[in-house]
Design a protein around this motif. Structure first.
Motif, PDB file in Angstrom:
ATOM      1  N   PHE A   1       0.844  -1.198   0.000  1.00 51.65           N
ATOM      2  CA  PHE A   1       0.000   0.000   0.000  1.00 51.65           C
ATOM      3  C   PHE A   1       0.878   1.247   0.000  1.00 51.65           C
ATOM      4  O   PHE A   1       0.669   2.184  -0.771  1.00 51.65           O
ATOM      5  CB  PHE A   1      -0.906  -0.019   1.238  1.00 51.65           C
ATOM      6  N   GLN A   2       1.880   1.226   0.859  1.00 56.50           N
ATOM      7  CA  GLN A   2       2.783   2.366   0.967  1.00 56.50           C
ATOM      8  C   GLN A   2       3.518   2.609  -0.351  1.00 56.50           C
ATOM      9  O   GLN A   2       3.822   3.736  -0.716  1.00 56.50           O
ATOM     10  CB  GLN A   2       3.767   2.102   2.110  1.00 56.50           C
ATOM     11  N   ALA A   3       3.764   1.510  -1.077  1.00 54.09           N
ATOM     12  CA  ALA A   3       4.510   1.609  -2.327  1.00 54.09           C
ATOM     13  C   ALA A   3       3.615   1.939  -3.523  1.00 54.09           C
ATOM     14  O   ALA A   3       4.100   2.089  -4.639  1.00 54.09           O
ATOM     15  CB  ALA A   3       5.260   0.306  -2.589  1.00 54.09           C
ATOM     16  N   GLY A   4       2.291   2.019  -3.291  1.00 52.45           N
ATOM     17  CA  GLY A   4       1.398   2.418  -4.365  1.00 52.45           C
ATOM     18  C   GLY A   4       0.761   1.283  -5.141  1.00 52.45           C
ATOM     19  O   GLY A   4       0.373   1.451  -6.296  1.00 52.45           O
TER      20      GLY A   4
ATOM     21  N   LEU B   1      -4.464  -1.535  -1.902  1.00 49.98           N
ATOM     22  CA  LEU B   1      -5.498  -0.576  -1.512  1.00 49.98           C
ATOM     23  C   LEU B   1      -6.837  -1.289  -1.343  1.00 49.98           C
ATOM     24  O   LEU B   1      -7.592  -1.017  -0.412  1.00 49.98           O
ATOM     25  CB  LEU B   1      -5.612   0.534  -2.561  1.00 49.98           C
TER      26      LEU B   1
ATOM     27  N   ALA C   1       0.048   7.923   1.416  1.00 49.70           N
ATOM     28  CA  ALA C   1       0.547   6.591   1.786  1.00 49.70           C
ATOM     29  C   ALA C   1       2.068   6.542   1.873  1.00 49.70           C
ATOM     30  O   ALA C   1       2.623   5.806   2.694  1.00 49.70           O
ATOM     31  CB  ALA C   1       0.041   5.549   0.791  1.00 49.70           C
TER      32      ALA C   1
END
Lengths: 175, 206
Positions: free
Chosen positions: A9-12, A17, A57
């Motif tokens: 999630f943090q990495a996109g 998500l 994020a």
């Protein structure tokens, strides 16, 4: 929540998500509804929360607790929407009339909803029928078409599991 | 109290005592509310995914270094250097908590900047829209968790001086900031008249 999902999630990663939405969407909606008291606005606030979380994020540390981070975004999104939708003169009354919309109350509601959503479906339903609809074990048995003994054991398991899931509230920790 | 005993109280509303009973009763109350069981619209996840699909790659994620980004980064560094020199002292890692007024002070807004120092946590409080405390009263700032508050200090806003507070407990452990209106001679406990609240927006930066 799985650290790997949070890292993605943090990495996109959009699939992460979706996983975050499945875990936290209900709890965020609960917070939004407690503040806004309007299902359509609550849905809008939930949508805005995920968009803001997505945008922010990269600032989230996946080794830390995710729940307080996204809760703070959700509460802010709902309050911003409330201020936008209601005349300022109405706000004091709106907030005062609803003691469930304070920061501690909504944080507890958020955590309880997370715990409820983590229960197996059949246990979750027994909890809902018992606490929200106010049904007795006999009535729940009739509603679900199962023996009363089954409802009793299911209810015991469900409440025990809920207590365990909410132990962090007892210790003053986070979800 | 055992897990089974607590589960029994959660189920029936009786059995536990004291703080434990209060906590479990709050959970029972939350379980009885409609919002605990309300589901967001089924298509909301699609709306969310549509939103993010239209988003540029968020800041902080690798996307190459276009010249505009380099210029923006240099500008930020420059602003940071100016702020550093201007303050006259190094700024340890810290965070800013956005403060909002409650129904008792709906116009109040502000920020609590918290910095970890060797002797504790220094809190620089800036508030707007909160009137000076009246005669016989003062404001008190607290770090808070689950019904327990630890005082960070008092102030009255009758002068333009900045509000500097200290905490001996970590905002990681007490993530909520509250400001209460207190009566002089009213004792050391929080009054319950909360005029502003804020919450640590995420993990404590290290």
């Amino acid at each position: 929540m799985d650290r790997e999902i949070l890292r993605r999630f943090q990495a996109g990663d959009e699939s992460a998500l979706q996983a975050v939405y499945r875990r936290y969407g209900g709890a965020i909606h609960t917070v939004a509804l407690a503040i806004l008291r309007d299902p359509e606005l609550a849905a809008d606030a939930t949508q805005v929360t995920f968009l803001k979380a997505w945008r922010a994020a990269a600032t989230f540390d996946p080794d830390r607790d995710f729940a307080p981070w996204i809760y703070a975004i959700a509460r802010r999104a709902a309050i911003d929407l409330l201020r936008k939708e209601r005349p300022a003169s109405e706000l004091p009354e709106t907030l005062a009339a609803d003691p469930g919309a304070g920061i501690e109350e909504t944080w507890e509601a958020f955590q309880v909803r997370l715990a409820v959503d983590a229960l197996p479906a059949e246990e979750r339903e027994v909890i809902r029928l018992s606490h929200f609809e106010g049904l007795t074990h006999q009535e729940i048995a009739g509603r679900l078409g199962v023996p009363v003994g089954t409802v009793k054991s299911r209810s015991h398991r469900a409440h025990r599991r809920l207590v365990e899931l909410l132990d962090h509230m007892r210790e003053g920790g986070t979800a | 109290m055992s897990t089974d005993e607590r589960a029994a109280h959660l189920e029936t509303g009786s059995g536990a005592t004291g703080d434990e009973a209060g906590r479990l009763d709050r959970v029972r109350s939350i379980l009885a509310r409609a919002e605990t069981w309300a589901e967001p619209p089924a298509d909301l996840i699609d709306r969310v995914l549509e939103d993010v699909a239209g988003e540029p790659v968020p800041a902080g994620r690798w996307s190459g270094w276009p010249s505009a980004a380099i210029a923006a980064a240099l500008a930020l560094v420059l602003v940071g250097l100016i702020a550093f020199v201007d303050s006259g002292e190094p700024r340890p890692a810290g965070t800013v908590i956005a403060m909002t007024g409650t129904e008792l002070a709906p116009a109040a807004t502000g920020e609590a900047r918290i910095e970890e120092r060797p002797s504790g946590w220094y809190v620089h409080l800036e508030v707007r829209g909160l009137p000076p405390a009246g005669e016989g009263s003062y404001y008190e700032a607290w770090l808070w968790r689950n019904g327990e508050g630890v005082s960070m200090g008092t102030f009255h806003l009758r002068s333009p001086d900045p509000v500097a507070l200290w905490s001996g407990v970590s905002p990681e452990d007490y993530p909520v900031v509250r400001i209460t209106l207190q009566d002089e001679g009213g004792g050391p406990a929080p009054s319950g008249r909360v005029v502003m609240t804020g919450m640590l927006p995420g993990p404590w930066p290290r």
